[in-house]
Enzyme design. Structure first.
Site, PDB file in Angstrom:
ATOM      1  N   GLU A 223      41.067  84.365  30.383  1.00  0.00           N
ATOM      2  CA  GLU A 223      42.095  85.408  30.355  1.00  0.00           C
ATOM      3  C   GLU A 223      41.588  86.489  29.413  1.00  0.00           C
ATOM      4  O   GLU A 223      41.657  86.345  28.191  1.00  0.00           O
ATOM      5  CB  GLU A 223      43.428  84.827  29.872  1.00  0.00           C
ATOM      6  CG  GLU A 223      44.054  83.845  30.851  1.00  0.00           C
ATOM      7  CD  GLU A 223      44.586  84.513  32.104  1.00  0.00           C
ATOM      8  OE1 GLU A 223      44.904  85.728  32.047  1.00  0.00           O
ATOM      9  OE2 GLU A 223      44.697  83.843  33.142  1.00  0.00           O
ATOM     10  N   CYS A 257      47.057  92.844  26.019  1.00  0.00           N
ATOM     11  CA  CYS A 257      45.949  92.985  26.964  1.00  0.00           C
ATOM     12  C   CYS A 257      46.361  93.747  28.218  1.00  0.00           C
ATOM     13  O   CYS A 257      45.507  94.220  28.964  1.00  0.00           O
ATOM     14  CB  CYS A 257      45.386  91.625  27.331  1.00  0.00           C
ATOM     15  SG  CYS A 257      46.615  90.481  28.013  1.00  0.00           S
TER      16      CYS A 257
END
Length: 502
Positions: A223, A257
């Protein structure tokens, strides 16, 4: 906001890592994690952990990132408790075998998929959402029946220390452990053999993790992140778009993010959006955002100085904000207009409260800019037109997309969350987390009867048998049953009526 107190990071002795790995492998080998009842007890232990230590969790997040209690609750704790409740409710269904369609060739066989745990897995969490990005994967790893080592980020000291204190109190130590410490501990962990590695963090570290995993052919989920574009069409209502973009950008002081990394819009729209964004910042944080209790801080000095350098070297114009407090590690929400495509702010993921506006000529130009870069983890499109959104969706690639909002696709656990290309490998959230930590074993069961049906595949081979194999593999079980029903209704039944009914 007061200057945060310095804490000492709990450092796991590197010499204890291998014995810990061995202990957890032994725990998994007993088969206890295969029992759904055992998994449920561990998941309920996680629920108790949150219930009994909620204030301690919020305090740790306040220390590490200056998060307001409500923001921490909404963006971290609630996300985890919802996923935990989902796993507890559905674990019986998730762990059950799933039957699959068969062809006529396998009509008398049983075919199904059985989820099973990988074994011992390693979860390496990130510092920007240090509770959610550790706890949420842990839920799926436990639900799937794995033993697990959790390695929180050393940059979120308070949360890392809290995990090392709480996990041993609420989970079975024979199958679950927390390892904490600096990068030397992470390197020592990656020298061990794991059956799956789940990593959340930056691209460079992700590459290193994948290289170590490749040495043992260990499967991974990465991720990662990247520069998330935010396209604002001329028809988008500026005030609503700005409200949602600024919320997405300033949540966690831009350290998300999937925060909007840069805005692509026409020059005319830029003026309208900068003014609307400025108004939204004042509405959320007042005239002095650095003094607002609702606004967070940068995680550490290294990232603070990185952001400071990005802002000082941009050739764009600071339209609003730019204030900094190095002692408190705070940077005000900052709007930068007329940013060129090759600017310093476009050279890397911003990961902070700096929002560049990059003027474009038209939608073709915006799409060209997006496609000229690595595939992002998220992409946002603000427009009243579904046609514009569908065009961007069709002509670009991203881990996920949201139309007319930011971040919100992350909150829906029925949507898999993950990257593509440079922004990551694999996905999780909800059942997808369970699936990520499960090997889906294909199983075909058959008996010893009806052996004459297998003669078509045995030597000596013949063209006639080949044609039969083609037929058997082209007709699925439902089509066969339908044909059988037609034969019974329209051929056998009328014949029986003709011959046997007086």
């Amino acid at each position: 906001m007061a200057k945060r107190m310095q804490l000492s990071l709990v450092q796991t002795d590197a010499a204890k890592i291998h014995p810990t790995v061995k202990q957890l492998r032994n725990g998994f080998s007993t088969g206890q994690t295969l029992d759904v009842g055992y998994r449920l007890r561990q998941l309920k232990g996680l629920g108790l952990l949150v219930e009994e230590n909620r204030e301690a969790i919020l305090d740790a997040l306040r220390h590490d990132l200056g998060k307001h209690a409500v923001e921490a609750e909404v963006t971290e704790v609630l996300q985890c408790t919802h996923e935990l409740a989902l796993a507890i409710k559905n674990i019986g269904k998730w762990t059950s075998p799933v039957s699959v369609p068969r062809t006529f060739l396998h009509l008398f066989n049983r075919a199904y998929i059985q989820p099973e745990p990988y074994g011992l897995v390693l979860i390496m969490g990130a510092w920007n959402y240090p509770f959610d990005l550790n706890f949420r994967p842990l839920i799926g790893a436990i639900a799937a029946g794995n033993a697990c080592i959790l390695k929180p980020s050393e940059y979120a000291v308070a949360t890392s220390n809290l995990f090392s204190e709480l996990i041993p109190r609420y989970l079975d130590g024979s199958c679950y452990a927390v390892v904490t410490g600096d990068v030397s501990v992470s390197k020592a962990l990656l020298e061990e053999k794991f059956d799956y590695i789940f990593f959340t963090g930056g691209c460079e570290t992700g590459r290193k993790v994948m290289m170590k995993a490749a040495e043992r052919l260990t499967p991974v989920t990465l991720e990662l992140g990247g520069k998330t574009p935010c396209i604002v069409a001329d028809d988008a209502p500026a005030r609503v778009a700005a409200s949602r973009i600024i919320w997405g950008k300033c949540t966690n002081a831009g350290q998300s993010c999937i925060a909007p990394d840069y805005v692509l819009c026409s020059r005319a729209k830029q003026e309208e959006m900068v003014a609307a964004c400025q108004e939204a910042i004042k509405r959320y944080y007042g005239d002095s955002p650095l003094a607002s209790v609702h606004y967070g801080r940068i995680a550490n000095e290294g990232h603070f100085h990185r952001l400071k350098k990005l802002l000082s070297t941009t050739s764009g114009t600071v339209a609003f904000g730019g204030e900094m407090d190095e002692e408190k590690l705070q940077i005000a929400p900052t709007l930068i207009r007329d940013v060129p495509e090759n600017d310093s702010l476009m050279s890397e993921e911003v990961f902070g409260p700096l929002l560049p506006f990059v003027p474009v000529q038209d939608m073709d130009h915006a799409i060209e800019i997006v496609n000229s870069r690595e595939k992002p983890l998220a992409l946002y499109v603000f427009s009243k037109s579904s046609r514009i959104f569908e065009r961007v969706r069709r002509e670009t690639s991203a881990g996920g997309m949201t139309h007319n909002d930011c971040l919100m696709h992350y909150t829906l656990d029925s949507l898999p969350f993950g990257g593509v290309g440079n922004s990551g490998i694999g996905a999780y959230h909800g059942k997808n987390t369970f699936d990520t930590f499960s090997h889906h074993k294909s199983i075909l069961r058959t008996g010893f009867r009806l052996e004459f049906l297998n003669s078509v595949r045995y030597p000596p081979y013949s063209t006639q048998n080949l044609e039969l194999v083609k037929l058997f593999t082209s007709v699925d079980e439902y089509k066969f049953l339908f044909i059988l029903l037609i034969v019974v209704l329209f051929i056998i039944a009328p014949l029986a009526w003709f011959f046997f009914v007086p």
